[in-house]
Design a protein around this motif. Structure first.
Motif, PDB file in Angstrom:
ATOM      1  N   ASP A  30       0.833  -1.200   0.000  1.00  0.00           N
ATOM      2  CA  ASP A  30       0.000   0.000   0.000  1.00  0.00           C
ATOM      3  C   ASP A  30       0.874   1.258   0.000  1.00  0.00           C
ATOM      4  N   ARG A  34       0.825   4.088  -2.808  1.00  0.00           N
ATOM      5  CA  ARG A  34       0.571   5.498  -2.491  1.00  0.00           C
ATOM      6  C   ARG A  34       1.728   6.380  -2.971  1.00  0.00           C
ATOM      7  N   ARG A  79     -10.763  -8.562   4.299  1.00  0.00           N
ATOM      8  CA  ARG A  79     -11.265  -7.357   3.635  1.00  0.00           C
ATOM      9  C   ARG A  79     -11.545  -6.262   4.677  1.00  0.00           C
ATOM     10  N   GLY A  80     -12.029  -6.699   5.849  1.00  0.00           N
ATOM     11  CA  GLY A  80     -12.347  -5.739   6.914  1.00  0.00           C
ATOM     12  C   GLY A  80     -11.116  -5.023   7.435  1.00  0.00           C
ATOM     13  N   LEU A  82      -8.820  -3.818   5.604  1.00  0.00           N
ATOM     14  CA  LEU A  82      -8.365  -2.787   4.656  1.00  0.00           C
ATOM     15  C   LEU A  82      -8.618  -1.378   5.191  1.00  0.00           C
ATOM     16  N   PRO A  83      -9.893  -1.039   5.532  1.00  0.00           N
ATOM     17  CA  PRO A  83     -10.086   0.328   6.025  1.00  0.00           C
ATOM     18  C   PRO A  83      -9.390   0.575   7.358  1.00  0.00           C
ATOM     19  N   LYS A  84      -9.312  -0.467   8.165  1.00  0.00           N
ATOM     20  CA  LYS A  84      -8.677  -0.277   9.480  1.00  0.00           C
ATOM     21  C   LYS A  84      -7.211   0.101   9.359  1.00  0.00           C
ATOM     22  N   LEU A  86      -5.994   1.530   6.553  1.00  0.00           N
ATOM     23  CA  LEU A  86      -5.909   2.530   5.475  1.00  0.00           C
ATOM     24  C   LEU A  86      -5.271   1.934   4.224  1.00  0.00           C
ATOM     25  N   THR A  88      -5.441   0.556   0.430  1.00  0.00           N
ATOM     26  CA  THR A  88      -6.254   1.048  -0.686  1.00  0.00           C
ATOM     27  C   THR A  88      -6.017   0.252  -1.975  1.00  0.00           C
ATOM     28  N   ALA A 322      -4.034   3.063  12.761  1.00  0.00           N
ATOM     29  CA  ALA A 322      -3.399   2.570  11.543  1.00  0.00           C
ATOM     30  C   ALA A 322      -2.041   3.208  11.307  1.00  0.00           C
ATOM     31  N   SER A 469      -3.269   9.193   7.191  1.00  0.00           N
ATOM     32  CA  SER A 469      -4.256  10.037   7.868  1.00  0.00           C
ATOM     33  C   SER A 469      -3.565  11.067   8.749  1.00  0.00           C
TER      34      SER A 469
END
Ligand code: MSP
Length: 676
Positions: A30, A34, A79-80, A82-84, A86, A88, A322, A469
């Motif tokens: 990731d 980025r 999959r869960g 991923l947002p935790k 960050l 992408t 994260a 973030s």
């Protein structure tokens, strides 16, 4: 830059929840994605889950579930995450998806048409956890799998084989021509000697279980899970109609445990399926493991990981956030090598580098804006030599970090960036803006504060691949928009001065809060760090970060002192305490001792530098200490820290509200000079 970038992670077996070891590869991928998005490259980042095979069928049965229901629920956990964290990705592939099954059957047929698949009998020693066959010679004493240290099984069944033996010469010629196709170089050597040792034909189907993709034309066979899994890298880009743009992958990240599959089987399957050499993956990167007590962090073996903190990725993300977790994984591990996993080390590094170096720099500058510049970024005046030196440091940090991200070597990229933040702090100290404010030199104050804020802006950009973030939060306080990549627009801070004068800043809560001792104890307790580890290795007691508005205009904080010491005579001092000028030659972290650094310090002695163990790891990164001048108490008896660590001296330091700070000298002094 190439203008396009395709990066992949391995797809993860869903027999257990994601842990910090599997999160590691995805975090690196990731961050690379980025970075390339920031550079304006068209980027595709793929991850996903590997859902077939005996291991998963057996696990589902144990849980009393159908394999499909089991893999559905477990894949959701990955999959869960991923947002935790960050993360992408541009696609999340599952090998049980119809889009994948149809394509793998197509590739099987292509390999068969090439004459590379034949029916035979399969017999040998098999590790279900690896889903791999071993020879007697490869096993550990007692017949154990070399990776999982568990017994292997003897298997015998009818099977389709892939003519791997046919590809040995072409693979060797290929790697000779394109050595960069496997990195780092040591791993290429492993791969080449494995191929030179002779390639056996590979069993690529099973009849003893059913949880797999049926072999075209012979459905009592299911495909070997690795034949199925490796083609995922093609499925996703083809399915999205983007293979023309993105194939072949630029970087395929894999743990060193699965290098052979990616650097021998995978290119051989592709060659058989009709891919020319220039359509083979450009680089397979075999990275090291996260380890605890020397053992790989894994789902089948928690190992010594218990006392150093949990390895459950979701719990870690929830408790630490994260950005902190990502930063530690990218910064602590020399990419390619194994790295020690430890929650206390994470807390220490985040405090020393993000809170006390990056966050602190912003917090020190902002109050001047409110008080002297109406909350607007001031216009700098004509730069002095000192200002120019900082500008040059920023340009070289940006160049160095870009090179390191490109390699990829995230740990070095971040080191360049933190080094710039350190240079910013040093510039702030030396420029003493509080004195400029006091003497009313607003023009010079404007230049100094502008320079500090521009450094923070550049640092926020260069940290973004690691801490997206928090970078955006830093930027928000500078009055800047959150970052997002735009194809064709290179946002990297190549040149000085991107921060526009007149921008309205928006000070807020500290971006990297400083935890007090109680909060830290709660984090350790929530993450299963044993009391012993937390007590022994917990970083120096933290103090709450003072609100930015009050902090910066003051000269250094008043010392936090112990009780007064009874008087001694000057003669006592000279007779009893031998203080010397020291120069740090090397500095390194000590595995499992998060508070300590091992230094070699030159005291001008004929015997050479002394080893000194110092409890300063939470305040100083080892690299920042090399060539620093320090004050050494030279006549203390050696102190034994256990495990062969003996300290021959002590460094003088003060504990301030801003953390630990080492005593040093204003001018160069020869090592060994008596301090009196
Ligand atoms: N499903 C296969 C990969 C198929 S790719 C076509 C597999 N899965 S796995 O879940 O067991 O591991 C996948 C990857 O997770 C490893 O290669 C590595 O990238 C990562 N890691 C697992 N444990 C790790 C550590 N302790 N440290 C670093 N990476 C680790 O193998």
């Amino acid at each position: 830059m190439s203008g396009r970038f395709y990066v992949t992670t391995p797809i993860y077996y869903v027999n257990a929840s994601p842990h910090v070891g599997t999160a590691y590869t995805t975090v690196v991928a990731d961050a690379l994605a980025r970075y390339h998005r920031l550079r304006g490259d068209e980027t595709f980042f793929l991850t996903g889950t590997d859902e077939h095979g005996l291991k998963l069928q057996t696990e589902a049965e144990k849980q009393g579930m159908t394999p499909q229901a089991f893999v559905d629920s477990m894949s959701e956990r990955f999959r869960g995450l991923l947002p935790k964290l960050l993360l992408t990705p541009d696609d999340f592939i599952r090998t049980t998806q119809a889009r994948h099954e149809a394509r793998v059957q197509h590739w099987w047929a292509r390999c068969r048409e090439s004459g590379d698949i034949y029916l035979g009998a399969w017999e040998g020693l098999y590790c279900v956890a690896c889903e791999e066959m071993y020879t007697e010679k490869e096993l550990l004493p007692g017949g154990l799998c070399p990776v999982h240290e568990r017994p292997v099984g003897r298997v015998q069944e009818e099977s389709y084989f892939f003519r791997m033996s046919r590809y040995a010469d072409r693979l060797l010629a290929y790697y000779q021509r394109r050595p960069e196709a496997v990195r780092p170089e040591t791993r290429l050597n492993e791969v080449v000697s494995f191929i030179e040792g002779g390639l056996r034909d590979l069993s690529i189907s099973r009849t003893s279980f059913t949880w797999g993709i049926p072999v075209p034309g012979d459905p009592k066979h299911v495909m070997y899970v690795w034949f199925d899994a490796l083609f995922n890298y093609l499925t996703a880009v083809e399915d999205q109609g983007r293979a023309g743009r993105f194939w072949p992958p630029d970087v395929q990240l894999v743990g060193k445990d699965i290098l052979r599959f990616h650097a021998v089987y995978w290119p051989a399957f592709l060659m058989s399926a009709g891919f020319e050499d220039d359509a083979l993956p450009r680089t397979v990167w075999g990275h090291g493991w996260l380890v605890t007590g020397g053992k790989k962090v894994s789902k089948t073996r928690a190992g010594g990981g218990v006392s150093r903190g949990t390895t459950d990725a979701v719990r870690l993300a929830d408790a630490l956030g994260a950005d902190a977790l990502r930063y530690f994984l990218l910064r602590e591990v020399s990419f390619g090598q194994d790295g020690e996993w430890s929650v206390p080390a994470l807390v220490g590094r985040v405090r020393a580098e993000l809170t006390e170096t990056v966050g602190n720099l912003l917090n020190r500058a902002l109050p001047f804006l409110a008080k002297h510049f109406d909350g607007l970024v001031p216009a700098p005046g004509e730069p002095t030599d000192v200002d120019r030196a900082l500008e040059a440091a920023a340009e070289s940090a940006a160049r160095g970090a870009a090179e390191a991200w490109g390699e990829p070597a995230p740990h070095r990229a971040l080191e360049h960036t933190i080094e710039l933040a350190r240079a910013g702090n040093k510039y702030f100290d030396e420029s003493a803006p509080w004195k400029l404010a006091k003497s009313g030199d607003v023009a010079r104050l404007a230049t100094v504060i502008y320079h500090v804020l521009e450094v923070v802006r550049q640092v926020s950009l260069a940290l973004w691949p690691a801490t997206p973030s928090k970078s955006d939060a830093l930027r928000a306080q500078l009055g800047l928009e959150p970052l997002a990549g735009h194809v064709g627009a290179d946002l990297w801070p190549h040149t000085w001065g991107g921060l526009a004068s007149g921008t309205k800043v928006a000070p807020g809560a500290p971006v990297f809060p400083r935890y007090d001792a109680q909060q830290e104890a709660q984090i350790f307790a929530a993450l299963d760090v044993s009391a012993d580890d937390a007590a022994e290795e917990k970083p120096a007691p933290a103090k709450a970060e003072p609100p930015p508005a009050k902090k910066a205009e003051k000269a250094p904080e008043k010392p936090v002192n112990d009780a007064p010491v009874p008087p001694i005579t000057y003669d006592d001092l000279m007779a009893k305490v031998d203080l010397r000028v020291g120069r740090v030659k090397t500095a390194e972290r000590i595995p499992r001792k998060d508070r300590l650094l091992k230094l070699s310090v030159d005291l001008g002695e004929p015997a050479g530098p002394r080893t000194i163990i110092a409890g300063i790891a939470t305040a100083y990164a080892p690299e920042a200490l090399v060539e620093r001048q320090v004050v050494v108490v030279a006549n203390l008896p050696p102190r034994d820290f256990g495990g062969g660590l003996v300290s021959h001296g002590m460094l003088l330091a003060a504990s301030t509200a801003d953390g630990l700070t080492l005593a040093t000298f204003e001018k160069d002094a020869a090592p060994g000079t008596r301090v009196k």
